[in-house]
Design a protein around this motif. Structure first.
Motif, PDB file in Angstrom:
ATOM      1  N   GLY A   1       3.763  -7.914 -18.781  1.00 22.76           N
ATOM      2  CA  GLY A   1       4.287  -6.847 -19.628  1.00 22.76           C
ATOM      3  C   GLY A   1       3.472  -5.567 -19.656  1.00 22.76           C
ATOM      4  N   THR A   2       2.321  -5.551 -18.998  1.00 22.43           N
ATOM      5  CA  THR A   2       1.485  -4.346 -19.002  1.00 22.43           C
ATOM      6  C   THR A   2       1.347  -3.725 -17.609  1.00 22.43           C
ATOM      7  OG1 THR A   2      -0.538  -5.658 -18.785  1.00 22.43           O
ATOM      8  CG2 THR A   2       0.156  -5.068 -21.022  1.00 22.43           C
ATOM      9  N   LEU A   3       1.683  -4.464 -16.584  1.00 27.54           N
ATOM     10  CA  LEU A   3       1.600  -3.966 -15.210  1.00 27.54           C
ATOM     11  C   LEU A   3       2.758  -3.018 -14.916  1.00 27.54           C
ATOM     12  CD1 LEU A   3       0.072  -4.485 -12.403  1.00 27.54           C
ATOM     13  CD2 LEU A   3       2.073  -5.860 -11.870  1.00 27.54           C
ATOM     14  N   VAL A   4       2.452  -1.899 -14.290  1.00 25.47           N
ATOM     15  CA  VAL A   4       3.483  -0.979 -13.824  1.00 25.47           C
ATOM     16  C   VAL A   4       3.789  -1.273 -12.354  1.00 25.47           C
ATOM     17  CG1 VAL A   4       4.071   1.446 -13.424  1.00 25.47           C
ATOM     18  CG2 VAL A   4       2.736   0.790 -15.455  1.00 25.47           C
ATOM     19  N   ALA A   5       2.728  -1.462 -11.544  1.00 21.71           N
ATOM     20  CA  ALA A   5       2.927  -1.684 -10.115  1.00 21.71           C
ATOM     21  C   ALA A   5       1.679  -2.251  -9.459  1.00 21.71           C
ATOM     22  CB  ALA A   5       3.276  -0.351  -9.429  1.00 21.71           C
ATOM     23  N   ASN A   6       1.905  -2.984  -8.385  1.00 20.08           N
ATOM     24  CA  ASN A   6       0.827  -3.316  -7.457  1.00 20.08           C
ATOM     25  C   ASN A   6       0.670  -2.118  -6.534  1.00 20.08           C
ATOM     26  OD1 ASN A   6      -0.007  -5.999  -8.030  1.00 20.08           O
ATOM     27  ND2 ASN A   6       1.894  -6.755  -7.153  1.00 20.08           N
ATOM     28  N   LEU A   7      -0.526  -1.632  -6.375  1.00 25.76           N
ATOM     29  CA  LEU A   7      -0.749  -0.494  -5.490  1.00 25.76           C
ATOM     30  C   LEU A   7      -1.199  -0.930  -4.107  1.00 25.76           C
ATOM     31  CD1 LEU A   7      -2.516   1.877  -8.034  1.00 25.76           C
ATOM     32  CD2 LEU A   7      -0.091   1.800  -7.381  1.00 25.76           C
ATOM     33  N   GLY A   8      -1.748  -2.128  -4.004  1.00 25.48           N
ATOM     34  CA  GLY A   8      -2.128  -2.621  -2.687  1.00 25.48           C
ATOM     35  C   GLY A   8      -3.163  -3.725  -2.758  1.00 25.48           C
ATOM     36  N   PHE A   9      -3.224  -4.477  -1.667  1.00 26.85           N
ATOM     37  CA  PHE A   9      -4.210  -5.531  -1.485  1.00 26.85           C
ATOM     38  C   PHE A   9      -5.102  -5.163  -0.312  1.00 26.85           C
ATOM     39  CE2 PHE A   9      -0.917  -7.750  -3.765  1.00 26.85           C
ATOM     40  CZ  PHE A   9      -1.583  -8.704  -4.521  1.00 26.85           C
ATOM     41  N   SER A  10      -6.364  -5.540  -0.377  1.00 24.69           N
ATOM     42  CA  SER A  10      -7.274  -5.323   0.738  1.00 24.69           C
ATOM     43  C   SER A  10      -8.298  -6.447   0.746  1.00 24.69           C
ATOM     44  CB  SER A  10      -7.970  -3.960   0.616  1.00 24.69           C
ATOM     45  OG  SER A  10      -8.758  -3.916  -0.562  1.00 24.69           O
ATOM     46  N   GLU A  11      -9.080  -6.483   1.786  1.00 21.20           N
ATOM     47  CA  GLU A  11     -10.162  -7.465   1.885  1.00 21.20           C
ATOM     48  C   GLU A  11      -9.682  -8.885   1.596  1.00 21.20           C
ATOM     49  OE1 GLU A  11     -13.649  -6.120  -0.316  1.00 21.20           O
ATOM     50  OE2 GLU A  11     -12.875  -4.070  -0.186  1.00 21.20           O
ATOM     51  N   VAL A  12      -8.529  -9.249   2.160  1.00 20.63           N
ATOM     52  CA  VAL A  12      -7.979 -10.588   1.970  1.00 20.63           C
ATOM     53  C   VAL A  12      -8.670 -11.534   2.947  1.00 20.63           C
ATOM     54  CG1 VAL A  12      -5.885 -11.997   2.069  1.00 20.63           C
ATOM     55  CG2 VAL A  12      -5.762  -9.629   1.236  1.00 20.63           C
ATOM     56  N   ALA A  13      -9.160 -12.654   2.427  1.00 21.05           N
ATOM     57  CA  ALA A  13      -9.848 -13.633   3.268  1.00 21.05           C
ATOM     58  C   ALA A  13      -9.556 -15.040   2.773  1.00 21.05           C
ATOM     59  CB  ALA A  13     -11.356 -13.379   3.245  1.00 21.05           C
ATOM     60  N   PHE A  14      -9.568 -15.978   3.707  1.00 19.00           N
ATOM     61  CA  PHE A  14      -9.356 -17.395   3.411  1.00 19.00           C
ATOM     62  C   PHE A  14     -10.503 -18.180   4.045  1.00 19.00           C
ATOM     63  CE2 PHE A  14      -5.288 -15.208   3.654  1.00 19.00           C
ATOM     64  CZ  PHE A  14      -4.770 -15.478   2.398  1.00 19.00           C
ATOM     65  N   PRO A  15     -11.660 -18.237   3.375  1.00 15.76           N
ATOM     66  CA  PRO A  15     -12.856 -18.810   3.986  1.00 15.76           C
ATOM     67  C   PRO A  15     -12.872 -20.329   4.133  1.00 15.76           C
ATOM     68  CG  PRO A  15     -13.334 -18.021   1.770  1.00 15.76           C
ATOM     69  CD  PRO A  15     -11.932 -17.619   2.085  1.00 15.76           C
ATOM     70  N   ALA A  16     -11.980 -21.039   3.452  1.00 14.13           N
ATOM     71  CA  ALA A  16     -11.915 -22.500   3.575  1.00 14.13           C
ATOM     72  C   ALA A  16     -10.454 -22.915   3.452  1.00 14.13           C
ATOM     73  CB  ALA A  16     -12.761 -23.172   2.496  1.00 14.13           C
TER      74      ALA A  16
ATOM     75  N   VAL B   1     -11.420 -20.713  -1.455  1.00 14.19           N
ATOM     76  CA  VAL B   1     -10.388 -20.874  -0.422  1.00 14.19           C
ATOM     77  C   VAL B   1      -9.616 -19.578  -0.194  1.00 14.19           C
ATOM     78  CG1 VAL B   1     -10.162 -23.364  -0.781  1.00 14.19           C
ATOM     79  CG2 VAL B   1      -8.685 -21.790  -2.067  1.00 14.19           C
ATOM     80  N   ALA B   2      -9.741 -18.616  -1.115  1.00 15.92           N
ATOM     81  CA  ALA B   2      -9.062 -17.326  -0.955  1.00 15.92           C
ATOM     82  C   ALA B   2      -9.763 -16.275  -1.802  1.00 15.92           C
ATOM     83  CB  ALA B   2      -7.601 -17.433  -1.375  1.00 15.92           C
ATOM     84  N   ARG B   3      -9.717 -15.052  -1.276  1.00 21.21           N
ATOM     85  CA  ARG B   3     -10.298 -13.911  -1.991  1.00 21.21           C
ATOM     86  C   ARG B   3      -9.482 -12.686  -1.594  1.00 21.21           C
ATOM     87  NH1 ARG B   3     -15.086 -14.378  -0.256  1.00 21.21           N
ATOM     88  NH2 ARG B   3     -16.072 -15.215  -2.113  1.00 21.21           N
ATOM     89  N   ALA B   4      -9.187 -11.819  -2.569  1.00 21.35           N
ATOM     90  CA  ALA B   4      -8.456 -10.596  -2.252  1.00 21.35           C
ATOM     91  C   ALA B   4      -8.775  -9.524  -3.277  1.00 21.35           C
ATOM     92  CB  ALA B   4      -6.954 -10.850  -2.241  1.00 21.35           C
ATOM     93  N   ALA B   5      -8.964  -8.312  -2.800  1.00 20.14           N
ATOM     94  CA  ALA B   5      -9.110  -7.151  -3.675  1.00 20.14           C
ATOM     95  C   ALA B   5      -7.715  -6.577  -3.902  1.00 20.14           C
ATOM     96  CB  ALA B   5     -10.023  -6.117  -3.042  1.00 20.14           C
ATOM     97  N   ARG B   6      -7.466  -6.115  -5.106  1.00 18.37           N
ATOM     98  CA  ARG B   6      -6.134  -5.622  -5.468  1.00 18.37           C
ATOM     99  C   ARG B   6      -6.265  -4.409  -6.367  1.00 18.37           C
ATOM    100  NH1 ARG B   6      -2.631  -9.008  -9.730  1.00 18.37           N
ATOM    101  NH2 ARG B   6      -0.734  -7.780  -9.813  1.00 18.37           N
ATOM    102  N   ALA B   7      -5.478  -3.395  -6.096  1.00 23.35           N
ATOM    103  CA  ALA B   7      -5.394  -2.222  -6.963  1.00 23.35           C
ATOM    104  C   ALA B   7      -4.068  -2.296  -7.707  1.00 23.35           C
ATOM    105  CB  ALA B   7      -5.473  -0.937  -6.143  1.00 23.35           C
ATOM    106  N   THR B   8      -4.132  -2.088  -9.035  1.00 22.34           N
ATOM    107  CA  THR B   8      -2.930  -2.164  -9.863  1.00 22.34           C
ATOM    108  C   THR B   8      -2.806  -0.917 -10.721  1.00 22.34           C
ATOM    109  OG1 THR B   8      -4.107  -3.257 -11.682  1.00 22.34           O
ATOM    110  CG2 THR B   8      -3.106  -4.692 -10.024  1.00 22.34           C
ATOM    111  N   LEU B   9      -1.595  -0.658 -11.161  1.00 22.95           N
ATOM    112  CA  LEU B   9      -1.333   0.415 -12.117  1.00 22.95           C
ATOM    113  C   LEU B   9      -0.919  -0.268 -13.412  1.00 22.95           C
ATOM    114  CD1 LEU B   9      -1.244   3.517 -12.340  1.00 22.95           C
ATOM    115  CD2 LEU B   9       1.195   3.388 -11.775  1.00 22.95           C
ATOM    116  N   VAL B  10      -1.660   0.008 -14.500  1.00 24.89           N
ATOM    117  CA  VAL B  10      -1.487  -0.694 -15.771  1.00 24.89           C
ATOM    118  C   VAL B  10      -1.237   0.322 -16.889  1.00 24.89           C
ATOM    119  CG1 VAL B  10      -2.672  -2.187 -17.444  1.00 24.89           C
ATOM    120  CG2 VAL B  10      -2.998  -2.558 -14.998  1.00 24.89           C
TER     121      VAL B  10
END
Length: 161
Positions: free
Chosen positions: A88-103, A146-155
């Motif tokens: 209810g507070t998110l306006v949009a996902n702006l993007g994902f970066s640095e996505v990794a699956f180390p295990a 098992v997963a890591r991701a950076a995400r930019a959001t508009l709130v």
């Protein structure tokens, strides 16, 4: 307006995010073979490592198991964060970066998610909103990432009452 003694579940307003804070999302989610097959086929991913048990059993490195689709893993760690952070507070996902699956993640593993707020700033072009940077981390029941991701959001910012 909310009635007295009533709480409506929601995510955090922009002002409530705190840089450097890690939010742990519980409960976790035990992943099943059905989850993997359904997600993989719904997304038209024909990778045999997700669908073909006999073929996967002959491949080195995964103990004869099929891998859980990494996009399912990413979607689930973000999904586990929604009720605590962005409902209810998110306006949009702006993007994902640095996505990794180390295990690898396998059927029967339990996926736990946590999110760190790595930065925030008020929007320069959208009054009443702000950009919040998040790092989502997924761990299995043994604590392995098992997963890591950076995400930019508009709130949204807190409404003026």
């Amino acid at each position: 307006m909310t009635e007295p003694n009533r709480v409506v579940q929601r995510g955090l307003w922009f002002e409530e995010f705190s840089e450097g804070t890690t939010y742990e999302h519980r409960p976790g989610r035990t992943v099943t073979e059905a989850d993997n097959v359904l997600f993989t086929t719904l997304t038209m991913n024909t990778q045999a490592l997700h669908l073909d048990a006999a073929w996967s059993a002959q491949q080195p490195g995964f103990g004869g198991q099929r891998l859980i689709n990494s996009m399912f893993t990413l979607s689930t760690i973000v999904g586990l964060s929604v009720s605590q952070l962005t409902q209810g507070t998110l306006v949009a996902n702006l993007g994902f970066s640095e996505v990794a699956f180390p295990a690898p993640l396998f059927a029967g593993d339990t996926l736990y998610a946590e999110t760190e707020c790595t930065g925030k700033r008020e929007s320069r072009s959208r009054p009443g909103e702000g950009v919040v940077n998040l790092t989502h981390i997924g761990r299995n029941q043994h604590g392995e990432v098992v997963a890591r991701a950076a995400r930019a959001t508009l709130v949204r910012t807190r409404p003026v009452e």
